[in-house]
Design a protein around this motif. Structure first.
Motif, PDB file in Angstrom:
ATOM      1  N   PRO A   4       0.781  -1.236   0.000  1.00  0.00           N
ATOM      2  CA  PRO A   4       0.000   0.000   0.000  1.00  0.00           C
ATOM      3  C   PRO A   4       0.819   1.295   0.000  1.00  0.00           C
ATOM      4  CG  PRO A   4      -0.731  -1.507   1.735  1.00  0.00           C
ATOM      5  CD  PRO A   4       0.488  -2.113   1.114  1.00  0.00           C
ATOM      6  N   VAL A   5       0.342   2.262  -0.774  1.00  0.00           N
ATOM      7  CA  VAL A   5       0.906   3.613  -0.766  1.00  0.00           C
ATOM      8  C   VAL A   5      -0.218   4.568  -0.388  1.00  0.00           C
ATOM      9  CG1 VAL A   5       1.871   5.480  -2.179  1.00  0.00           C
ATOM     10  CG2 VAL A   5       2.695   3.136  -2.473  1.00  0.00           C
ATOM     11  N   ILE A   6      -0.010   5.311   0.700  1.00  0.00           N
ATOM     12  CA  ILE A   6      -1.004   6.288   1.156  1.00  0.00           C
ATOM     13  C   ILE A   6      -0.466   7.668   0.813  1.00  0.00           C
ATOM     14  CG2 ILE A   6      -2.270   7.168   3.170  1.00  0.00           C
ATOM     15  CD1 ILE A   6      -1.562   4.483   4.586  1.00  0.00           C
ATOM     16  N   VAL A   7      -1.288   8.492   0.169  1.00  0.00           N
ATOM     17  CA  VAL A   7      -0.856   9.859  -0.119  1.00  0.00           C
ATOM     18  C   VAL A   7      -1.703  10.791   0.745  1.00  0.00           C
ATOM     19  CG1 VAL A   7      -0.387  11.563  -1.909  1.00  0.00           C
ATOM     20  CG2 VAL A   7      -0.356   9.125  -2.481  1.00  0.00           C
ATOM     21  N   ALA A   8      -1.031  11.437   1.712  1.00  0.00           N
ATOM     22  CA  ALA A   8      -1.726  12.354   2.630  1.00  0.00           C
ATOM     23  C   ALA A   8      -1.773  13.720   1.974  1.00  0.00           C
ATOM     24  CB  ALA A   8      -0.977  12.408   3.951  1.00  0.00           C
ATOM     25  N   THR A   9      -2.976  14.228   1.735  1.00  0.00           N
ATOM     26  CA  THR A   9      -3.111  15.438   0.917  1.00  0.00           C
ATOM     27  C   THR A   9      -4.254  16.333   1.379  1.00  0.00           C
ATOM     28  OG1 THR A   9      -3.318  16.186  -1.380  1.00  0.00           O
ATOM     29  CG2 THR A   9      -4.683  14.317  -0.744  1.00  0.00           C
ATOM     30  N   LEU A  44      -5.745   7.635  -1.198  1.00  0.00           N
ATOM     31  CA  LEU A  44      -5.671   9.065  -0.921  1.00  0.00           C
ATOM     32  C   LEU A  44      -6.294   9.332   0.447  1.00  0.00           C
ATOM     33  CD1 LEU A  44      -4.565  11.090  -3.160  1.00  0.00           C
ATOM     34  CD2 LEU A  44      -5.187   8.862  -4.015  1.00  0.00           C
ATOM     35  N   MET A  45      -5.568  10.086   1.271  1.00  0.00           N
ATOM     36  CA  MET A  45      -6.021  10.337   2.638  1.00  0.00           C
ATOM     37  C   MET A  45      -6.250  11.836   2.810  1.00  0.00           C
ATOM     38  SD  MET A  45      -3.913   9.004   5.901  1.00  0.00           S
ATOM     39  CE  MET A  45      -4.440   9.247   7.562  1.00  0.00           C
ATOM     40  N   ALA A  46      -7.489  12.212   3.097  1.00  0.00           N
ATOM     41  CA  ALA A  46      -7.827  13.634   3.256  1.00  0.00           C
ATOM     42  C   ALA A  46      -7.270  14.123   4.586  1.00  0.00           C
ATOM     43  CB  ALA A  46      -9.336  13.804   3.237  1.00  0.00           C
ATOM     44  N   CYS A  47      -6.459  15.190   4.535  1.00  0.00           N
ATOM     45  CA  CYS A  47      -5.805  15.674   5.757  1.00  0.00           C
ATOM     46  C   CYS A  47      -6.042  17.159   5.956  1.00  0.00           C
ATOM     47  CB  CYS A  47      -4.305  15.428   5.654  1.00  0.00           C
ATOM     48  SG  CYS A  47      -3.900  13.682   5.770  1.00  0.00           S
ATOM     49  N   GLU A  48      -5.781  17.591   7.181  1.00  0.00           N
ATOM     50  CA  GLU A  48      -5.881  19.018   7.486  1.00  0.00           C
ATOM     51  C   GLU A  48      -4.534  19.676   7.211  1.00  0.00           C
ATOM     52  OE1 GLU A  48      -7.413  19.777  11.444  1.00  0.00           O
ATOM     53  OE2 GLU A  48      -8.595  17.924  11.282  1.00  0.00           O
ATOM     54  N   SER A  62      -1.880  22.445   8.403  1.00  0.00           N
ATOM     55  CA  SER A  62      -1.551  23.200   9.622  1.00  0.00           C
ATOM     56  C   SER A  62      -1.080  24.608   9.280  1.00  0.00           C
ATOM     57  CB  SER A  62      -0.440  22.485  10.377  1.00  0.00           C
ATOM     58  OG  SER A  62       0.757  22.611   9.634  1.00  0.00           O
ATOM     59  N   GLY A  63      -0.912  24.885   7.991  1.00  0.00           N
ATOM     60  CA  GLY A  63      -0.319  26.144   7.557  1.00  0.00           C
ATOM     61  C   GLY A  63       1.109  25.892   7.094  1.00  0.00           C
ATOM     62  N   ASP A  64       1.822  24.962   7.775  1.00  0.00           N
ATOM     63  CA  ASP A  64       3.209  24.630   7.399  1.00  0.00           C
ATOM     64  C   ASP A  64       3.296  23.284   6.704  1.00  0.00           C
ATOM     65  OD1 ASP A  64       4.225  26.906   8.652  1.00  0.00           O
ATOM     66  OD2 ASP A  64       4.100  25.893  10.597  1.00  0.00           O
ATOM     67  N   GLY A  65       2.174  22.627   6.572  1.00  0.00           N
ATOM     68  CA  GLY A  65       2.195  21.285   5.986  1.00  0.00           C
ATOM     69  C   GLY A  65       0.985  20.513   6.466  1.00  0.00           C
ATOM     70  N   ILE A  66       1.012  19.209   6.215  1.00  0.00           N
ATOM     71  CA  ILE A  66      -0.061  18.344   6.714  1.00  0.00           C
ATOM     72  C   ILE A  66      -0.049  18.403   8.250  1.00  0.00           C
ATOM     73  CG2 ILE A  66      -0.805  15.920   6.877  1.00  0.00           C
ATOM     74  CD1 ILE A  66      -1.136  16.923   4.034  1.00  0.00           C
ATOM     75  N   ALA A  67      -1.215  18.524   8.858  1.00  0.00           N
ATOM     76  CA  ALA A  67      -1.289  18.587  10.327  1.00  0.00           C
ATOM     77  C   ALA A  67      -0.951  17.212  10.898  1.00  0.00           C
ATOM     78  CB  ALA A  67      -2.689  19.020  10.747  1.00  0.00           C
ATOM     79  N   LEU A  68       0.187  17.146  11.607  1.00  0.00           N
ATOM     80  CA  LEU A  68       0.710  15.839  12.013  1.00  0.00           C
ATOM     81  C   LEU A  68      -0.042  15.178  13.177  1.00  0.00           C
ATOM     82  CD1 LEU A  68       4.527  16.535  11.549  1.00  0.00           C
ATOM     83  CD2 LEU A  68       2.917  15.471   9.950  1.00  0.00           C
ATOM     84  N   PRO A  69      -0.442  15.901  14.233  1.00  0.00           N
ATOM     85  CA  PRO A  69      -1.180  15.202  15.308  1.00  0.00           C
ATOM     86  C   PRO A  69      -2.448  14.544  14.777  1.00  0.00           C
ATOM     87  CG  PRO A  69      -0.519  17.394  16.025  1.00  0.00           C
ATOM     88  CD  PRO A  69      -0.216  17.315  14.553  1.00  0.00           C
TER      89      PRO A  69
END
Ligand code: NDP
Ligand code: AOF
Ligand code: ZN
Length: 368
Positions: A249-254, A273-277, A279-286
Motif C-alpha cells: 500500500p501507498v497512502i498519499v496524505a493530501t 488518498l487520505m484527506a488531511c488538514e 496546519s499552515g506549514d504542511g499536513i497537520a501531524l497530530p
C-alpha cells in the motif's frame, strides 16, 4: 520461588521470538509464549507460540496446543500479561489454568483496561504461581507501539536518519546519496519490516524516488504501508512508489479534493488518498497520527527528509531517534541534517550505541 537466571534466559528467548511478528499483528501486540517443562533433569521447551499474523489466535493458546498434555506442570514464559477478556478469542489466562500450567513468568502488565491485573488474578485464583515484571524494559521496548497506542492514544514514532560525518543528510539534485554501508541499510530494512507505516515528505519522494519497501531476503512481504506527505499531489505517476502501489500500500496524505484530476490519476494507479488538514506549514501531524491510530496502526517510522523530520520534532511527536552516522563527509553543498549527535533536541537521552560496519548507530529515547 524466586526468579532465576534460567527464568531470565527463557524470557529473553520469548522476547526475541516476539519480534518475529512485530508490525504484522494489526492492533494487537506481538506477544510470545515459551512453555518449559523441568523434571529435575534438563529443562525442555515443549511448546512455543506467537500472536498470529493479523492478531489472532493469541500466543498462549498456540503454545498450549503445541505442548498438549505436556503443558501440565510446566512453566509458561509470557511477554505480556495473559488476557482476561472474552474478545475474539476466550481468555488466555483461563486457557493456562485449564492446561494445568504450574507457574507463569510474565514480562509486563497489559495496559488494556479489559486485562490490566485481571489476567494475573485469574492465574492466581486458578492456583498458578505468578512472577511478574521479568525483563520488563526489554519487553516494553519490543512492544513500544502497542504500549504507546494504549497509553497516549497515538502510534509510536521512530525517526530514522542517516547523517554524514559532516552532519549532512543528502545533496540537492543528486538523488539518493550513499551515506551508510550495507550493514546499516539491512538494519533499516528490519526497522521497516517491524513498522506499520513509513512516512516521507514529497521532497524526498521527488529527490530520491525511494521504494520504501523491506527488501531483506525472505522478508519481502513484510513491507509497511508507505505514506507520502504531499499537500499538492506532486507525486509523479511514474515514480517507484506509485508503480508498486498495488503490491504494497501507498497512502498519499493530501489536502487536494477528490474532484481534482491529480487525485483521480493517483487513485486509479492504486494509491490510497487520505484527506488531511493543513496546519499552515504542511499536513497537520497530530491529526494524521490520530487517523493512523484509528486505522489500527501502532508503529510509525519517519524516514525524512529534513523538513519532515523537523516538523515531527517541533510537534514533539518523536519517541525514538535512530541515527546512523556514516564515515565520509558530503561537503558544503549538502543538505544540513535536522539533528546530529552534537545537536540533539532537548528531552532525548542516548540509550545505546552500536557499530554497523563502518557506521555508528545511536539510539535516543524521549523521556515522558
Ligand atoms: N539521509 C537520510 O536519512 C535521508 C535524507 N533525505 C534527503 O533529504 C532531502 C529531502 O528533504 P526535504 O527537501 O526537506 O524534503 P522532505 O522529504 O522533508 O519533504 C518536505 C515537503 O513535504 C511536504 N510536507 C507536507 N506536510 C509536511 C509537514 N507537516 N512537514 C514538513 N513537510 C511537509 C511539503 O511539501 P508540500 O507543501 O508540497 O506538501 C514539504 O515541502 C533529499 O536530499 C533527500 O535525499 C531524505 C530521507 C532520508
Ligand atoms: N496478543 C495477545 C494479547 N493481546 C491482548 O488482547 C487484546 C486484543 O484482544 P482481541 O481483540 O480479543 O484479540 C489486546 O489489546 C491485548 O490486551 N493477549 C494475550 O493474552 N496473548 C496475546 O498473544
Ligand atoms: Zn489472549
Amino acid at each position: 520461588m524466586a526468579v532465576s537466571a534460567f527464568d531470565r534466559r527463557m524470557m529473553a528467548a520469548a522476547i526475541r521470538y516476539s519480534w518475529r511478528n512485530l508490525g504484522r499483528t494489526g492492533t494487537n501486540p506481538s506477544v510470545a509464549t515459551v512453555l518449559v517443562r523441568d523434571n529435575g533433569d534438563v529443562p525442555v521447551i515443549i511448546g512455543r507460540g506467537i500472536t498470529a499474523i493479523g492478531g489472532r489466535p493469541h500466543a498462549e493458546t498456540e503454545a498450549i496446543a503445541e505442548a498438549g498434555d505436556l503443558a501440565r506442570g510446566a512453566t509458561a514464559y509470557v511477554t505480556l500479561e495473559p488476557c482476561a477478556h472474552h474478545g475474539s478469542t476466550p481468555p488466555c489466562a483461563e486457557a493456562l489454568v485449564r492446561a494445568g500450567v504450574r507457574r507463569v513468568v510474565s514480562a509486563t502488565t497489559d495496559p488494556d483496561g479489559r486485562v490490566s491485573g485481571r489476567g494475573y488474578r485469574i492465574l492466581e485464583d486458578g492456583g498458578i504461581e505468578v512472577e511478574a515484571d521479568v525483563l520488563a524494559p526489554e519487553a516494553q521496548y519490543a512492544m513500544s507501539g502497542y504500549l504507546t497506542q494504549r497509553e497516549i492514544g497515538r502510534p509510536h514514532v521512530t525517526l530514522k536518519l542517516a547523517v554524514s560525518a559532516d552532519g549532512r543528510i543528502g545533496r540537492r539534485g543528486a538523488g539518493q546519496v550513499a551515506i551508510t554501508g550495507p550493514e546499516s541499510n539491512a538494519a533499516s530494512h528490519l526497522l521497516r519490516a517491524t513498522s506499520d507505516v513509513i512516512i516521507v515528505g514529497i521532497g524526498t519522494a521527488l529527490e530520491d524516488d525511494p521504494a520504501l519497501t523491506c527488501r531483506l531476503p525472505g522478508m519481502e512481504d513484510c513491507s509497511p504501508a508507505r505514506l507520502v506527505l504531499d499537500r499538492e499531489l506532486r507525486l509523479p505517476l511514474d515514480c517507484k512508489l506509485v508503480r508498486t502501489a498495488r503490491q504494497s500500500p501507498v497512502i498519499v496524505a493530501t489536502t487536494v479534493l477528490p474532484n481534482d484530476e491529480r487525485y483521480r490519476h493517483l487513485s486509479e494507479a492504486g494509491c490510497i488518498l487520505m484527506a488531511c488538514e493543513d496546519s499552515g506549514d504542511g499536513i497537520a501531524l497530530p491529526e494524521l497520527l490520530d487517523d493512523l491510530a484509528a486505522q489500527g496502526h501502532a508503529t510509525v517510522m519517519v524516514e525524512g527528509g529534513a523538513a519532515v523530520a523537523r516538523s515531527f520534532l517541533d510537534a514533539h511527536l518523536v519517541d525514538r531517534i535512530r541515527l546512523y552516522v556514516g564515515p565520509e563527509p558530503i561537503g558544503e553543498d549538502g543538505v544540513d541534517a535536522p539533528l546530529t549527535p552534537e545537536r540533539m533536541p532537548d528531552g532525548f537521552a542516548l540509550k545505546r550505541t552500536d557499530v554497523f560496519g563502518a557506521d555508528r548507530r545511536l539510539e535516543y529515547e524521549r523521556s515522558r
